[in-house]
Scaffold this motif. Structure first.
Motif, PDB file in Angstrom:
ATOM      1  N   GLY A 123     -16.610   8.403  -2.711  1.00 49.90           N
ATOM      2  CA  GLY A 123     -16.010   9.338  -3.660  1.00 49.90           C
ATOM      3  C   GLY A 123     -16.944   9.653  -4.807  1.00 49.90           C
ATOM      4  O   GLY A 123     -18.170   9.647  -4.657  1.00 49.90           O
ATOM      5  N   LEU A 124     -16.353   9.865  -5.974  1.00 44.05           N
ATOM      6  CA  LEU A 124     -17.132  10.280  -7.134  1.00 44.05           C
ATOM      7  C   LEU A 124     -18.162   9.232  -7.545  1.00 44.05           C
ATOM      8  O   LEU A 124     -19.202   9.553  -8.099  1.00 44.05           O
ATOM      9  N   GLY A 125     -17.868   7.957  -7.258  1.00 41.25           N
ATOM     10  CA  GLY A 125     -18.819   6.908  -7.604  1.00 41.25           C
ATOM     11  C   GLY A 125     -20.145   7.060  -6.895  1.00 41.25           C
ATOM     12  O   GLY A 125     -21.197   6.674  -7.427  1.00 41.25           O
ATOM     13  N   ASN A 126     -20.104   7.633  -5.681  1.00 40.39           N
ATOM     14  CA  ASN A 126     -21.338   7.828  -4.918  1.00 40.39           C
ATOM     15  C   ASN A 126     -22.183   8.951  -5.506  1.00 40.39           C
ATOM     16  O   ASN A 126     -23.376   9.049  -5.221  1.00 40.39           O
ATOM     17  N   ILE A 127     -21.558   9.815  -6.303  1.00 37.07           N
ATOM     18  CA  ILE A 127     -22.275  10.933  -6.914  1.00 37.07           C
ATOM     19  C   ILE A 127     -22.622  10.612  -8.360  1.00 37.07           C
ATOM     20  O   ILE A 127     -23.783  10.558  -8.750  1.00 37.07           O
ATOM     21  N   ALA A 128     -21.590  10.381  -9.168  1.00 35.48           N
ATOM     22  CA  ALA A 128     -21.796  10.131 -10.594  1.00 35.48           C
ATOM     23  C   ALA A 128     -22.307   8.722 -10.858  1.00 35.48           C
ATOM     24  O   ALA A 128     -23.214   8.518 -11.672  1.00 35.48           O
ATOM     25  N   GLY A 129     -21.721   7.728 -10.173  1.00 31.24           N
ATOM     26  CA  GLY A 129     -22.086   6.341 -10.422  1.00 31.24           C
ATOM     27  C   GLY A 129     -23.540   6.060 -10.126  1.00 31.24           C
ATOM     28  O   GLY A 129     -24.217   5.321 -10.864  1.00 31.24           O
ATOM     29  N   VAL A 130     -24.053   6.622  -9.056  1.00 32.89           N
ATOM     30  CA  VAL A 130     -25.455   6.401  -8.693  1.00 32.89           C
ATOM     31  C   VAL A 130     -26.382   7.068  -9.712  1.00 32.89           C
ATOM     32  O   VAL A 130     -27.435   6.530 -10.063  1.00 32.89           O
ATOM     33  N   GLY A 131     -25.968   8.236 -10.199  1.00 34.29           N
ATOM     34  CA  GLY A 131     -26.754   8.909 -11.233  1.00 34.29           C
ATOM     35  C   GLY A 131     -26.916   8.043 -12.468  1.00 34.29           C
ATOM     36  O   GLY A 131     -28.003   7.957 -13.064  1.00 34.29           O
ATOM     37  N   VAL A 132     -25.845   7.373 -12.854  1.00 30.66           N
ATOM     38  CA  VAL A 132     -25.896   6.456 -13.998  1.00 30.66           C
ATOM     39  C   VAL A 132     -26.770   5.251 -13.670  1.00 30.66           C
ATOM     40  O   VAL A 132     -27.565   4.795 -14.503  1.00 30.66           O
ATOM     41  N   ALA A 133     -26.646   4.727 -12.455  1.00 35.07           N
ATOM     42  CA  ALA A 133     -27.378   3.513 -12.061  1.00 35.07           C
ATOM     43  C   ALA A 133     -28.886   3.701 -12.153  1.00 35.07           C
ATOM     44  O   ALA A 133     -29.594   2.859 -12.706  1.00 35.07           O
ATOM     45  N   VAL A 134     -29.398   4.801 -11.604  1.00 40.40           N
ATOM     46  CA  VAL A 134     -30.855   5.000 -11.605  1.00 40.40           C
ATOM     47  C   VAL A 134     -31.356   5.476 -12.965  1.00 40.40           C
ATOM     48  O   VAL A 134     -32.567   5.489 -13.211  1.00 40.40           O
ATOM     49  N   THR A 135     -30.442   5.856 -13.841  1.00 44.10           N
ATOM     50  CA  THR A 135     -30.840   6.197 -15.203  1.00 44.10           C
ATOM     51  C   THR A 135     -30.975   4.933 -16.039  1.00 44.10           C
ATOM     52  O   THR A 135     -31.940   4.753 -16.786  1.00 44.10           O
ATOM     53  N   ILE A 136     -30.026   4.015 -15.891  1.00 39.89           N
ATOM     54  CA  ILE A 136     -30.043   2.766 -16.651  1.00 39.89           C
ATOM     55  C   ILE A 136     -31.055   1.779 -16.062  1.00 39.89           C
ATOM     56  O   ILE A 136     -31.831   1.157 -16.789  1.00 39.89           O
ATOM     57  N   GLY A 137     -31.029   1.625 -14.737  1.00 35.02           N
ATOM     58  CA  GLY A 137     -31.871   0.625 -14.085  1.00 35.02           C
ATOM     59  C   GLY A 137     -33.154   1.155 -13.486  1.00 35.02           C
ATOM     60  O   GLY A 137     -33.919   0.394 -12.887  1.00 35.02           O
ATOM     61  N   GLY A 138     -33.369   2.467 -13.601  1.00 34.73           N
ATOM     62  CA  GLY A 138     -34.561   3.054 -13.026  1.00 34.73           C
ATOM     63  C   GLY A 138     -34.479   3.143 -11.512  1.00 34.73           C
ATOM     64  O   GLY A 138     -33.470   2.757 -10.902  1.00 34.73           O
ATOM     65  N   ALA A 139     -35.548   3.622 -10.886  1.00 37.29           N
ATOM     66  CA  ALA A 139     -35.562   3.788  -9.431  1.00 37.29           C
ATOM     67  C   ALA A 139     -35.340   2.467  -8.716  1.00 37.29           C
ATOM     68  O   ALA A 139     -34.753   2.409  -7.632  1.00 37.29           O
ATOM     69  N   GLY A 140     -35.775   1.360  -9.318  1.00 35.87           N
ATOM     70  CA  GLY A 140     -35.639   0.055  -8.693  1.00 35.87           C
ATOM     71  C   GLY A 140     -34.208  -0.369  -8.455  1.00 35.87           C
ATOM     72  O   GLY A 140     -33.941  -1.212  -7.577  1.00 35.87           O
TER      73      GLY A 140
END
Length: 530
Positions: A123-140
């Motif tokens: 759902g939305l977590g796969n779109i928005a949540g991942v965007g937040v994840a790679v912003t906070i934690g970087g590509a790693g």
């Protein structure tokens, strides 16, 4: 993407009249929201403070519930010899119907059970949540998200096997399963004393209450609200045709009718819809990801290198490599729901005489949700490498301000597909509708456990659920949704305690099925049955 709570006045003439009408509408809605939120806010703050309370390792803080979920996934993976890798092909064969007869007890086939459960997590977590994840934690963060997803496959394997093992098949042929059943019956059977029976009953009732509340709020209202918000944004926002609270109400009614038409039909209807809807939305979204990736084909090696190096160095992000690990694990846990006890409800309705077969099928769920869909989103963002993403990472390091995850993702697609916001709208709508339908079924099973299974009781639930679809379209109720999130993850605390106690039961099911395969009692059929 922000949640819409109120709308600006329409520009249609006469302006004064329109503005006064809309102001009145906003005033009424605003007062309703304020009253409800004021009641929930103190409870929400207390519960969220506990469930999402943080523990600190070095300079990094993260919610203890994430560690709880990841630890369980790791323990189960080791205990079962990393079954998610050894039996992956077998799981695919079972989904294709090669080990199950269509006349076995249950309501839906393995593919429909899998698609129904996936529709509740993708759902939305796969779109928005991942965007937040790679912003906070970087590509790693992408690397650790994949690792957590792979480990979570084994948690799903355990809980969904138990879901089928302790399900109830009613006289009318319908099936009820999930944590409220395997906690109650499984713990009583496993511990074999009064304490086990009492503990099982308490945990089962708590599980049902938590699932029911989240079904109404997080699995329903939030999805409806975000779908309308996205539709409203792409059609002109405040000045567009959906820029009024009246439009939100009409949208909510239409959506409620569509949802009601599906959930009234039970899991067979849910399975029939999701078995078509899930592949459609997955193909649509992954195709868009592939377009961006293939257009930037020469950047793929560098992007993969950045993901791998960032997983262990993660320079320029908060917390370095540990920060990337924590963010990746958190996003995976919040996305695939492994260990929360929700998916076993759908998986329990499968047609099978061997519970372990659905355990094998269910391990594919985190693979699809996290390893495939979340990774495709992350890879798209890393490859596109937009200025918006770079600025967002820098802003978070310097100020702690999080960028809108949907915008991070959408901007990445827009580098190749300028019209992507419209595709994103379709994807969001499909994701949200499938999630509402699945959680409508989950909630109904929790309702039946608490209030009894009868046609009148189920119809009452369905009416209430559909009313919440309408309410979710026009009200945000932020504190209520925060409370629902906390309640759902609190379920993981009790659910995983039960899983630890019941893993020997799953081990026995593994041995029993292996023996049946060796003896020929269960045979592989080349002609796939529906």
């Amino acid at each position: 993407m922000s949640v819409i709570t109120s709308v600006a006045a329409s520009s249609s003439p006469p302006a004064d009249t329109a503005n006064s009408v809309l102001a009145a509408e906003q005033g009424v809605l605003g007062s309703i929201e304020e009253s409800i939120n004021s009641v929930f806010q103190p409870v929400t703050d207390a519960l969220s403070g506990f469930v999402f309370g943080e523990i600190t390792i070095g300079s990094i803080s993260f919610p203890w519930i994430v560690a709880w979920l990841v630890l369980a996934a790791t323990v189960f993976s080791i205990y079962f010899g990393f079954v998610q890798f050894r039996k992956f092909k077998l799981a695919v064969d079972i989904v294709r119907g090669k080990y199950t007869d269509k006349d076995e007890p249950g309501e839906i086939n393995h593919f429909q059970a899998l698609s129904s459960a996936v529709s509740g997590t993708v759902g939305l977590g796969n779109i928005a949540g991942v965007g937040v994840a790679v912003t906070i934690g970087g590509a790693g963060a992408t690397f650790w998200m994949i690792v957590a997803g792979l480990l979570g496959m084994c948690t799903k394997f355990v809980e969904c096997t138990l879901g089928v093992k302790y399900r109830e098949i009613h006289e009318d042929g319908t099936v009820s399963g999930g944590p409220m059943h395997y906690l109650r019956k499984g713990l009583a059977e496993r511990l074999g004393n009064g304490f086990g029976a009492a503990l099982g009953k308490i945990l089962a009732v708590l599980a049902a209450i938590m699932l029911l509340f989240f079904a109404f709020a997080g699995g329903n209202m939030f999805q409806a609200n975000q779908t309308f918000a996205q539709l409203r944004d792409v059609t002109g926002g405040d000045e567009g045709p959906l820029g009024s609270s009246g439009a939100a109400l009409v949208f909510g009614i239409i959506l409620a009718v569509l949802v009601g038409a599906v959930i009234i039909g039970g899991i067979k209807s849910v399975g029939a819809v999701t078995s078509r809807l899930v592949p459609t939305m997955a193909i649509l979204y992954i195709a868009a990801c592939l377009i961006v990736i293939l257009v930037n084909f020469t950047s793929i090696p560098a992007a993969i290198g950045e993901i791998l190096s960032g997983a262990f160095t993660a320079e320029g992000v908060v917390g370095g490599a540990i920060g990337a690990l924590i963010v990746g694990f958190q996003r995976a846990a919040f996305s695939n729901e492994a260990g929360l006890g929700s998916a076993p409800i759908a998986h329990s309705a499968v047609k099978t005489k061997n519970p372990i077969t659905e355990g094998y099928v269910s391990l594919l769920e985190p693979f699809i949700d996290t390893v495939v869909v979340c990774t495709m989103t992350a890879l798209t963002i890393v490859i596109a490498k937009t200025q918006f993403w770079e600025d967002a990472k820098l802003a978070y390091v310097e100020t702690g301000e999080k960028a809108d995850g949907v915008t991070v993702t959408s901007e990445s697609f827009a580098t190749v597909l300028p019209w992507f916001p419209y595709v994103l709208t379709v994807a969001v709508a499909l994701f949200a509708i499938s999630t509402i339908i699945t959680w409508g079924y989950y909630g109904q099973k929790a309702w039946a456990f608490l209030f009894g299974k009868s046609r009148a009781s189920e119809r009452l639930y369905q009416v209430i659920f559909c009313l919440f679809v309408v309410a979710g379209s026009v009200l945000t109720l932020g504190s209520v949704l925060d409370f629902a999130d906390a309640v759902l993850f609190l379920l993981a605390l009790f659910n995983i305690i039960g899983l630890y106690l019941l893993v020997p039961v799953v081990k026995n099911e593994v041995k029993d099925f292996a023996a049946k395969l060796r003896s020929g009692e269960v045979k592989k059929v080349e002609k796939v049955r529906s």
